[in-house]
Scaffold this motif. Structure first.
Motif, PDB file in Angstrom:
ATOM      1  N   ARG A   7       0.840  -1.196   0.000  1.00 54.14           N
ATOM      2  CA  ARG A   7       0.000   0.000   0.000  1.00 54.14           C
ATOM      3  C   ARG A   7       0.870   1.237   0.000  1.00 54.14           C
ATOM      4  O   ARG A   7       1.885   1.304   0.672  1.00 54.14           O
ATOM      5  CB  ARG A   7      -0.901   0.028   1.234  1.00 54.14           C
ATOM      6  CG  ARG A   7      -1.822   1.242   1.285  1.00 54.14           C
ATOM      7  CD  ARG A   7      -2.567   1.328   2.608  1.00 54.14           C
ATOM      8  NE  ARG A   7      -1.705   1.514   3.754  1.00 54.14           N
ATOM      9  CZ  ARG A   7      -1.151   2.679   4.108  1.00 54.14           C
ATOM     10  NH1 ARG A   7      -1.376   3.754   3.400  1.00 54.14           N
ATOM     11  NH2 ARG A   7      -0.385   2.759   5.170  1.00 54.14           N
ATOM     12  N   VAL A   8       0.445   2.217  -0.795  1.00 53.62           N
ATOM     13  CA  VAL A   8       1.000   3.567  -0.716  1.00 53.62           C
ATOM     14  C   VAL A   8      -0.169   4.498  -0.445  1.00 53.62           C
ATOM     15  O   VAL A   8      -1.323   4.171  -0.725  1.00 53.62           O
ATOM     16  CB  VAL A   8       1.764   3.978  -1.994  1.00 53.62           C
ATOM     17  CG1 VAL A   8       3.041   3.169  -2.144  1.00 53.62           C
ATOM     18  CG2 VAL A   8       0.908   3.846  -3.229  1.00 53.62           C
ATOM     19  N   SER A   9       0.141   5.673   0.104  1.00 54.95           N
ATOM     20  CA  SER A   9      -0.919   6.571   0.553  1.00 54.95           C
ATOM     21  C   SER A   9      -1.526   7.437  -0.535  1.00 54.95           C
ATOM     22  O   SER A   9      -2.657   7.867  -0.420  1.00 54.95           O
ATOM     23  CB  SER A   9      -0.391   7.485   1.660  1.00 54.95           C
ATOM     24  OG  SER A   9       0.019   6.700   2.743  1.00 54.95           O
ATOM     25  N   SER A  10      -0.776   7.716  -1.579  1.00 53.97           N
ATOM     26  CA  SER A  10      -1.322   8.627  -2.589  1.00 53.97           C
ATOM     27  C   SER A  10      -1.062   8.132  -3.995  1.00 53.97           C
ATOM     28  O   SER A  10      -0.165   7.325  -4.239  1.00 53.97           O
ATOM     29  CB  SER A  10      -0.750  10.034  -2.402  1.00 53.97           C
ATOM     30  OG  SER A  10       0.637  10.025  -2.650  1.00 53.97           O
ATOM     31  N   ILE A  11      -1.842   8.649  -4.908  1.00 56.27           N
ATOM     32  CA  ILE A  11      -1.791   8.241  -6.312  1.00 56.27           C
ATOM     33  C   ILE A  11      -0.394   8.435  -6.907  1.00 56.27           C
ATOM     34  O   ILE A  11       0.070   7.623  -7.688  1.00 56.27           O
ATOM     35  CB  ILE A  11      -2.842   9.039  -7.138  1.00 56.27           C
ATOM     36  CG1 ILE A  11      -4.243   8.819  -6.575  1.00 56.27           C
ATOM     37  CG2 ILE A  11      -2.784   8.691  -8.613  1.00 56.27           C
ATOM     38  CD1 ILE A  11      -4.757   7.409  -6.638  1.00 56.27           C
ATOM     39  N   GLY A  12       0.304   9.490  -6.514  1.00 55.98           N
ATOM     40  CA  GLY A  12       1.615   9.787  -7.079  1.00 55.98           C
ATOM     41  C   GLY A  12       2.725   8.851  -6.623  1.00 55.98           C
ATOM     42  O   GLY A  12       3.804   8.843  -7.198  1.00 55.98           O
ATOM     43  N   GLN A  13       2.482   8.065  -5.606  1.00 49.93           N
ATOM     44  CA  GLN A  13       3.512   7.161  -5.096  1.00 49.93           C
ATOM     45  C   GLN A  13       3.513   5.855  -5.872  1.00 49.93           C
ATOM     46  O   GLN A  13       2.530   5.498  -6.508  1.00 49.93           O
ATOM     47  CB  GLN A  13       3.288   6.902  -3.608  1.00 49.93           C
ATOM     48  CG  GLN A  13       3.477   8.143  -2.752  1.00 49.93           C
ATOM     49  CD  GLN A  13       3.173   7.877  -1.292  1.00 49.93           C
ATOM     50  OE1 GLN A  13       2.148   7.294  -0.968  1.00 49.93           O
ATOM     51  NE2 GLN A  13       4.061   8.315  -0.422  1.00 49.93           N
ATOM     52  N   ASP A  14       4.639   5.139  -5.800  1.00 50.55           N
ATOM     53  CA  ASP A  14       4.819   3.913  -6.588  1.00 50.55           C
ATOM     54  C   ASP A  14       4.864   2.677  -5.692  1.00 50.55           C
ATOM     55  O   ASP A  14       5.493   2.680  -4.637  1.00 50.55           O
ATOM     56  CB  ASP A  14       6.125   4.033  -7.374  1.00 50.55           C
ATOM     57  CG  ASP A  14       6.309   2.943  -8.382  1.00 50.55           C
ATOM     58  OD1 ASP A  14       5.317   2.296  -8.768  1.00 50.55           O
ATOM     59  OD2 ASP A  14       7.463   2.723  -8.813  1.00 50.55           O
TER      60      ASP A  14
END
Length: 180
Positions: A7-14
């Motif tokens: 899981r990442v917190s935001s759309i911009g993360q990979d």
């Protein structure tokens, strides 16, 4: 079977680094999502991973904060896994493995530390915002709708409910714009 959860917190993360680490650890299935971790009940991929897990399986995450952000969430999730006979393992914190007594203890301690860090982060953010406001650098979020457009549409005889639908906002926002 090892089941990975990334899981990442935001759309911009990979998600790539987490997914590669989970594959390298031997995970046969990986569930991934881009979603805030504040509330576990909002994370569909996490629920899918837990649903797919069977007795004897182990849910694997790269870091503890990818799984839970509060001790309450952590304990609730672990209780649900334990009830199914499913273990939990964390790659970055290698001592975290609910299939061992020491791993369970380590997990509880790290969960408390993660919750503490979340609280500290929120405090620092609030202090930063307060300081920026004082210096006039923080204005808050801008208006989500164009007040002039709302008033123009209302002037054309369009009802607040229709305006809200046209602009994709709530009626309350339309009424607020009309009152401004």
């Amino acid at each position: 079977m090892l089941i990975g959860y990334a899981r990442v917190s935001s759309i911009g993360q990979d998600l790539t680094v987490q997914e590669e680490a989970l594959r390298a650890a031997g995970c046969e299935q990986i569930y991934s999502e881009k979603k805030s971790g504040r509330q576990a009940e909002d994370r569909e991929a996490l629920h899918d991973a837990m649903k797919a897990a069977r007795t004897g399986d182990i849910i694997v995450v790269s870091r503890l904060d990818r799984f839970a952000r509060s001790t309450q969430d952590l304990h609730n999730l672990l209780a649900a896994l334990e009830a199914k006979g499913v273990g939990f393992r964390c790659l970055a914190q290698s001592g975290v493995d609910t299939t061992t007594p020491t791993g369970k203890l380590t997990l509880s301690i790290l969960g408390a530390v993660a919750a503490f860090e979340t609280d500290l982060r929120a405090e620092r953010q609030a202090e930063g915002i307060a300081c920026a406001r004082q210096e006039g650098r923080y204005k808050g979020r801008g208006p989500s709708i164009d007040y002039a457009k709302v008033k123009r549409l209302h002037g054309q005889g369009i009802s607040p409910t229709e305006i809200a639908s046209l602009l994709g906002v709530g009626r309350t926002s339309v009424y607020r714009a009309l009152a401004a």
